[in-house]
Design a protein around this motif. Structure first.
Motif, PDB file in Angstrom:
ATOM      1  N   GLY A 126      14.259  11.226 -14.657  1.00  0.00           N
ATOM      2  CA  GLY A 126      13.909  10.042 -13.802  1.00  0.00           C
ATOM      3  C   GLY A 126      13.329  10.298 -12.567  1.00  0.00           C
ATOM      4  O   GLY A 126      13.028   9.448 -11.662  1.00  0.00           O
ATOM      5  N   HIS A 127      13.169  11.624 -12.266  1.00  0.00           N
ATOM      6  CA  HIS A 127      12.583  11.912 -11.123  1.00  0.00           C
ATOM      7  C   HIS A 127      10.936  12.001 -11.379  1.00  0.00           C
ATOM      8  O   HIS A 127      10.367  12.968 -11.807  1.00  0.00           O
ATOM      9  CB  HIS A 127      12.925  13.253 -10.434  1.00  0.00           C
ATOM     10  N   ARG A 128      10.023  10.883 -11.303  1.00  0.00           N
ATOM     11  CA  ARG A 128       8.868  10.718 -11.516  1.00  0.00           C
ATOM     12  C   ARG A 128       7.925  11.272 -10.485  1.00  0.00           C
ATOM     13  O   ARG A 128       7.840  10.821  -9.505  1.00  0.00           O
ATOM     14  CB  ARG A 128       8.489   9.569 -12.123  1.00  0.00           C
ATOM     15  N   LEU A 129       7.000  12.092 -10.881  1.00  0.00           N
ATOM     16  CA  LEU A 129       5.916  12.719  -9.922  1.00  0.00           C
ATOM     17  C   LEU A 129       4.683  12.166 -10.571  1.00  0.00           C
ATOM     18  O   LEU A 129       4.445  12.001 -11.643  1.00  0.00           O
ATOM     19  CB  LEU A 129       5.903  14.225  -9.867  1.00  0.00           C
ATOM     20  N   LEU A 130       3.681  12.326  -9.531  1.00  0.00           N
ATOM     21  CA  LEU A 130       2.408  11.833 -10.109  1.00  0.00           C
ATOM     22  C   LEU A 130       1.256  12.779 -10.288  1.00  0.00           C
ATOM     23  O   LEU A 130       1.242  13.728  -9.584  1.00  0.00           O
ATOM     24  CB  LEU A 130       1.802  10.548  -8.987  1.00  0.00           C
ATOM     25  N   VAL A 131       0.502  12.160 -11.216  1.00  0.00           N
ATOM     26  CA  VAL A 131      -0.958  13.078 -11.520  1.00  0.00           C
ATOM     27  C   VAL A 131      -1.959  11.844 -10.983  1.00  0.00           C
ATOM     28  O   VAL A 131      -2.128  10.959 -11.678  1.00  0.00           O
ATOM     29  CB  VAL A 131      -0.990  13.483 -12.865  1.00  0.00           C
ATOM     30  N   ILE A 132      -2.934  12.339 -10.298  1.00  0.00           N
ATOM     31  CA  ILE A 132      -4.078  11.394  -9.833  1.00  0.00           C
ATOM     32  C   ILE A 132      -5.382  12.239  -9.708  1.00  0.00           C
ATOM     33  O   ILE A 132      -5.376  13.424  -9.833  1.00  0.00           O
ATOM     34  CB  ILE A 132      -3.608  10.977  -8.344  1.00  0.00           C
ATOM     35  N   PRO A 133      -6.444  11.434  -9.583  1.00  0.00           N
ATOM     36  CA  PRO A 133      -7.676  12.189  -9.466  1.00  0.00           C
ATOM     37  C   PRO A 133      -7.544  12.968  -8.205  1.00  0.00           C
ATOM     38  O   PRO A 133      -7.320  12.198  -7.080  1.00  0.00           O
ATOM     39  CB  PRO A 133      -8.831  11.004  -9.401  1.00  0.00           C
ATOM     40  N   GLN A 134      -8.092  13.719  -8.118  1.00  0.00           N
ATOM     41  CA  GLN A 134      -8.346  14.632  -6.649  1.00  0.00           C
ATOM     42  C   GLN A 134      -8.929  13.844  -5.738  1.00  0.00           C
ATOM     43  O   GLN A 134      -8.691  14.210  -4.356  1.00  0.00           O
ATOM     44  CB  GLN A 134      -9.186  16.027  -7.033  1.00  0.00           C
ATOM     45  N   LYS A 135     -10.106  13.211  -6.011  1.00  0.00           N
ATOM     46  CA  LYS A 135     -10.578  12.583  -5.023  1.00  0.00           C
ATOM     47  C   LYS A 135      -9.894  11.097  -4.417  1.00  0.00           C
ATOM     48  O   LYS A 135     -10.207  10.639  -3.163  1.00  0.00           O
ATOM     49  CB  LYS A 135     -11.965  11.629  -5.675  1.00  0.00           C
ATOM     50  N   GLN A 136      -8.758  11.126  -4.920  1.00  0.00           N
ATOM     51  CA  GLN A 136      -7.742   9.813  -4.290  1.00  0.00           C
ATOM     52  C   GLN A 136      -6.651  10.567  -3.609  1.00  0.00           C
ATOM     53  O   GLN A 136      -5.815   9.880  -3.283  1.00  0.00           O
ATOM     54  CB  GLN A 136      -7.242   8.977  -5.351  1.00  0.00           C
ATOM     55  N   ALA A 137      -6.666  11.854  -3.185  1.00  0.00           N
ATOM     56  CA  ALA A 137      -5.477  12.588  -2.701  1.00  0.00           C
ATOM     57  C   ALA A 137      -5.165  11.875  -1.254  1.00  0.00           C
ATOM     58  O   ALA A 137      -4.048  11.964  -1.006  1.00  0.00           O
ATOM     59  CB  ALA A 137      -5.946  14.161  -2.495  1.00  0.00           C
ATOM     60  N   GLU A 138      -6.103  11.673  -0.410  1.00  0.00           N
ATOM     61  CA  GLU A 138      -5.904  11.224   0.958  1.00  0.00           C
ATOM     62  C   GLU A 138      -5.461   9.719   0.588  1.00  0.00           C
ATOM     63  O   GLU A 138      -4.472   9.556   1.417  1.00  0.00           O
ATOM     64  CB  GLU A 138      -7.053  11.267   1.869  1.00  0.00           C
ATOM     65  N   TYR A 139      -5.790   8.745  -0.067  1.00  0.00           N
ATOM     66  CA  TYR A 139      -5.333   7.490  -0.214  1.00  0.00           C
ATOM     67  C   TYR A 139      -3.942   7.621  -0.593  1.00  0.00           C
ATOM     68  O   TYR A 139      -2.829   6.996   0.098  1.00  0.00           O
ATOM     69  CB  TYR A 139      -5.995   6.880  -1.200  1.00  0.00           C
ATOM     70  N   PHE A 140      -3.420   8.470  -1.554  1.00  0.00           N
ATOM     71  CA  PHE A 140      -1.948   8.591  -2.190  1.00  0.00           C
ATOM     72  C   PHE A 140      -1.180   9.347  -0.773  1.00  0.00           C
ATOM     73  O   PHE A 140       0.046   8.718  -1.052  1.00  0.00           O
ATOM     74  CB  PHE A 140      -1.986   9.223  -3.277  1.00  0.00           C
ATOM     75  N   ALA A 141      -1.670  10.042  -0.120  1.00  0.00           N
ATOM     76  CA  ALA A 141      -0.789  10.613   0.891  1.00  0.00           C
ATOM     77  C   ALA A 141      -0.461   9.845   1.794  1.00  0.00           C
ATOM     78  O   ALA A 141       0.501   9.888   2.544  1.00  0.00           O
ATOM     79  CB  ALA A 141      -1.616  11.925   1.338  1.00  0.00           C
ATOM     80  N   ASN A 142      -1.428   8.574   1.995  1.00  0.00           N
ATOM     81  CA  ASN A 142      -0.817   7.625   2.927  1.00  0.00           C
ATOM     82  C   ASN A 142      -0.216   6.363   2.465  1.00  0.00           C
ATOM     83  O   ASN A 142       0.077   5.211   3.371  1.00  0.00           O
ATOM     84  CB  ASN A 142      -2.191   7.200   3.491  1.00  0.00           C
ATOM     85  N   ILE A 143       0.325   6.494   1.244  1.00  0.00           N
ATOM     86  CA  ILE A 143       1.077   5.316   0.589  1.00  0.00           C
ATOM     87  C   ILE A 143       2.231   5.316   1.392  1.00  0.00           C
ATOM     88  O   ILE A 143       3.092   6.462   1.353  1.00  0.00           O
ATOM     89  CB  ILE A 143       1.077   5.561  -0.793  1.00  0.00           C
ATOM     90  N   ASN A 144       2.861   4.273   1.743  1.00  0.00           N
ATOM     91  CA  ASN A 144       4.238   4.211   2.562  1.00  0.00           C
ATOM     92  C   ASN A 144       4.950   3.054   1.993  1.00  0.00           C
ATOM     93  O   ASN A 144       6.145   2.707   2.495  1.00  0.00           O
ATOM     94  CB  ASN A 144       4.038   4.116   4.011  1.00  0.00           C
ATOM     95  N   ASN A 145       4.629   2.192   0.930  1.00  0.00           N
ATOM     96  CA  ASN A 145       5.467   1.310   0.681  1.00  0.00           C
ATOM     97  C   ASN A 145       5.271   0.927  -0.875  1.00  0.00           C
ATOM     98  O   ASN A 145       4.143   1.239  -1.367  1.00  0.00           O
ATOM     99  CB  ASN A 145       5.514  -0.362   1.101  1.00  0.00           C
ATOM    100  N   ILE A 146       6.018   0.583  -1.624  1.00  0.00           N
ATOM    101  CA  ILE A 146       5.920   0.285  -3.347  1.00  0.00           C
ATOM    102  C   ILE A 146       4.981  -0.442  -3.795  1.00  0.00           C
ATOM    103  O   ILE A 146       4.129  -0.536  -4.697  1.00  0.00           O
ATOM    104  CB  ILE A 146       7.424   0.106  -3.803  1.00  0.00           C
ATOM    105  N   HIS A 147       4.722  -1.549  -2.648  1.00  0.00           N
ATOM    106  CA  HIS A 147       3.466  -2.614  -3.354  1.00  0.00           C
ATOM    107  C   HIS A 147       2.207  -1.745  -3.563  1.00  0.00           C
ATOM    108  O   HIS A 147       1.300  -2.445  -4.239  1.00  0.00           O
ATOM    109  CB  HIS A 147       3.455  -3.660  -2.148  1.00  0.00           C
TER     110      HIS A 147
END
Length: 264
Positions: A92-113
């Motif tokens: 139940g501890h889920r980690l994400l796989v993302i495109p490398q180009k989106q790293a900065e965007y995901f690093a700044n996510i601070n709410n579930i919405h």
């Protein structure tokens, strides 16, 4: 303890190689700790891409399997569930796989919405799909684990969420880094998702055997040793306690496991 039939048909499909290996060795450990040393375990690793087919595995010769508690594919089926979690809640501890180009965007996510507004990719028949939809996520449920990474690269969806116990091996298996993907280092999505044994109603002998063996292995530390062998230094290696965590609800948990808490 007495086993009615020495042949045990264990269905071990529709999951990652990491889970297959751990759960197969766990079954052997449970039998040994219950004093059963002459069982003939027949392992079936056939995958069923259609949910209805997976839900009917007990009609196709399966004696037992390991799956998530509250798996809706077995809802209403005449199975016996041993409600003792076998993997300490790590799935139940889920980690994400993302495109490398989106790293900065995901690093700044601070709410579930922000995650809910994007689309998560999940293989067909996985129990997670209904759970994410219940929690307000947009889900692309299609295909298999084998084509999931290519679909992410083709931008059919925005990210993948995999269990902390399996994400590294799956990422390596599909050469994710070389293909321009990234194991996102800052986000954790958590929901209660204990794995438990499901047993055919005609194999009630296995219920007492597996329950006794698992209980004994937990008490004497052999279960923990097996877990650590397959998931060494998991908490520190994946920084599970320092990530930005988003908690989801799991409405499908059986009543006996509603208050389940992971033991990591």
């Amino acid at each position: 303890m007495i086993i009615k039939e020495k042949k045990i048909h264990f269905w071990n499909g529709n999951k990652s190689a990491t889970r297959r290996n751990y759960e197969k060795q766990l079954l052997t450990l449970c039998l040994q700790e219950a004093g059963i040393t002459d069982a003939d375990i027949i392992v079936d690793e056939c995958d069923y891409p259609v949910a209805e087919d997976e839900g009917n595995v007990f009609s196709n010769g399966c004696d037992l399997l390991v799956s998530v508690a509250g798996n809706q594919k077995f809802s209403g089926k005449p199975t016996t569930i041993i409600e003792i979690p076998v993997c300490r809640g790590v799935l139940g501890h889920r980690l994400l796989v993302i495109p490398q180009k989106q790293a900065e965007y995901f690093a700044n996510i601070n709410n579930i919405h922000q995650l809910q507004q994007m689309t998560i990719g999940i293989p067909a028949t996985w129990a997670d799909a209904d759970l994410f939809r219940h929690n307000g996520f947009t889900v692309s449920e299609k295909g298999s684990l084998d084509d999931l990474f290519m679909r992410l690269l083709d931008r059919e969806f925005d990210y993948i969420a995999l269990g902390a116990n399996e994400i590294e091996s799956i990422f390596e298996q599909f050469n994710g880094e070389k293909k321009g993907l990234l194991l996102e280092p800052t986000i954790l999505i958590y929901y209660s998702l204990p794995l438990v044994f499901y047993i055919h109603p005609h194999r009630q002998d296995l219920v007492s055997i597996i329950k006794s063996g698992l209980t004994t292995a937990i008490a004497n530390g052999k279960h923990e040793s097996l877990f650590e062998e397959h998931h060494p230094d998991l908490i520190n290696r994946l920084a599970l306690r320092t990530r930005t965590a988003f908690r989801l609800t799991n409405p499908y948990l059986p009543s006996q496991l509603k208050n389940f808490r992971p033991k990591l």
